[in-house]
Design an enzyme around this catalytic site. Structure first.
Site, PDB file in Angstrom:
ATOM      1  N   TYR A  34     -20.548 -14.281  37.640  1.00 47.34           N
ATOM      2  CA  TYR A  34     -21.245 -15.275  38.459  1.00 47.34           C
ATOM      3  C   TYR A  34     -22.577 -14.670  38.880  1.00 47.34           C
ATOM      4  O   TYR A  34     -22.740 -13.444  38.905  1.00 47.34           O
ATOM      5  CB  TYR A  34     -20.431 -15.766  39.647  1.00 47.34           C
ATOM      6  CG  TYR A  34     -20.047 -14.777  40.738  1.00 47.34           C
ATOM      7  CD1 TYR A  34     -20.948 -13.858  41.282  1.00 47.34           C
ATOM      8  CD2 TYR A  34     -18.767 -14.808  41.293  1.00 47.34           C
ATOM      9  CE1 TYR A  34     -20.596 -13.006  42.303  1.00 47.34           C
ATOM     10  CE2 TYR A  34     -18.403 -13.955  42.310  1.00 47.34           C
ATOM     11  CZ  TYR A  34     -19.318 -13.055  42.816  1.00 47.34           C
ATOM     12  OH  TYR A  34     -18.960 -12.198  43.827  1.00 47.34           O
ATOM     13  N   GLU A  98     -23.681 -15.700  32.295  1.00 51.23           N
ATOM     14  CA  GLU A  98     -23.863 -15.823  33.748  1.00 51.23           C
ATOM     15  C   GLU A  98     -23.592 -17.269  34.156  1.00 51.23           C
ATOM     16  O   GLU A  98     -24.176 -18.196  33.587  1.00 51.23           O
ATOM     17  CB  GLU A  98     -25.279 -15.429  34.157  1.00 51.23           C
ATOM     18  CG  GLU A  98     -25.566 -13.938  34.086  1.00 51.23           C
ATOM     19  CD  GLU A  98     -25.093 -13.182  35.322  1.00 51.23           C
ATOM     20  OE1 GLU A  98     -24.569 -13.826  36.260  1.00 51.23           O
ATOM     21  OE2 GLU A  98     -25.259 -11.951  35.340  1.00 51.23           O
TER      22      GLU A  98
END
Length: 257
Positions: A34, A98
């Site tokens: 994340y 990501e």
């Protein structure tokens, strides 16, 4: 270098932060992260900033839009100091994704369904093209225990597995009984460390339940037994780990675990 999308449908926004893969011809891992920032646009800009010295191959917005920053043939800079199955240059062996989410600093908000669907599509495409084994679709926290905690205990690994991404078994129920924790030592701790190392975690087999062992147990729980992430190796944790090991092709039909 002109970047063309490896994943059909990805928007290309090149990052200068990449290099040659070292020691391998092709990626054989996927590492999920994340962003850990409240402003998703700022997070994306940071991955494209030469001064940041960080990048990933892909960035996934909450609404499911996918951006490609680095060609899959190149080494993106996303994993940092990390280890898996004895390998220490995870960046050279992996595709980094990501996922825009504020993470633990932002209260660990839920991932949107559109975002998870996009992550699944992207992972399935990468898996098919690079023949990535299920047990090598990993969290950043798996390859960098204690140093990293993303994508967090609310990431829906069960749903990814249901749709063909990653390795998973239903966690054994949490119940009372024998457990092992920091400060203990002996053969049971050595056996626990051995099982974690067999799965791939970077851990020394010392027989001492040290701070590093606690961190690896936490990382394992965050991915595979997220209902309670406390670093204590209870029977639920140990049984779940054992069942994961027995499902690995390299151990099926043997008595190694």
């Amino acid at each position: 270098m002109k970047l063309e999308a490896d994943f059909v449908g990805a928007r290309v926004e090149p990052s200068p932060n990449h290099g040659e893969r070292k020691g391998c011809d092709a990626p054989d891992m996927i590492i999920l992260h994340y962003t850990g920032m409240p402003d998703h646009g700022q997070a994306l800009s940071w991955l494209k900033n030469i001064q940041s010295e960080v990048s990933s191959h892909y960035f996934v917005w909450p609404d499911g839009r996918i951006v490609q920053l680095v060609p899959e043939s190149r080494r993106a800079w996303h994993a940092g100091k990390s280890v898996w199955a004895g390998e220490t240059d995870i960046n050279s062996r992996s595709i980094g994704i990501e996922i825009a989410n504020a993470g633990h600093p932002g209260g660990l908000p839920d991932y949107s369904s559109e975002q998870i669907e996009a992550v699944i599509r992207l992972c399935r495409d990468c898996i098919a093209r690079w023949r990535v084994r299920p047990e090598r679709v990993l969290a950043h926290s798996d390859v960098a225990p204690r140093r990293k905690v993303d994508p967090g205990e609310r990431f829906p690994w069960r749903e990814l597995h249901r749709q063909g991404v990653g390795h998973w078994v239903e966690p054994s129920p949490i119940r009372s009984g024998r457990f092992f924790q920091k400060g203990e030592s002996g053969q049971p701790i050595e056996a626990l460390q051995g099982m974690l190392a067999l799965y791939g975690y970077g851990i020394e087999i010392t027989g001492e339940f040290c701070e590093k062992t606690e961190g690896v147990v936490e990382a394992f729980q965050r991915h595979f037994r997220p209902a309670c992430v406390d670093g204590i190796a209870d029977m639920s944790t140990i049984e779940t780990l054992h069942r994961l090991l027995t499902e690995l092709p390299r151990f099926q039909g043997t008595d190694e675990v």
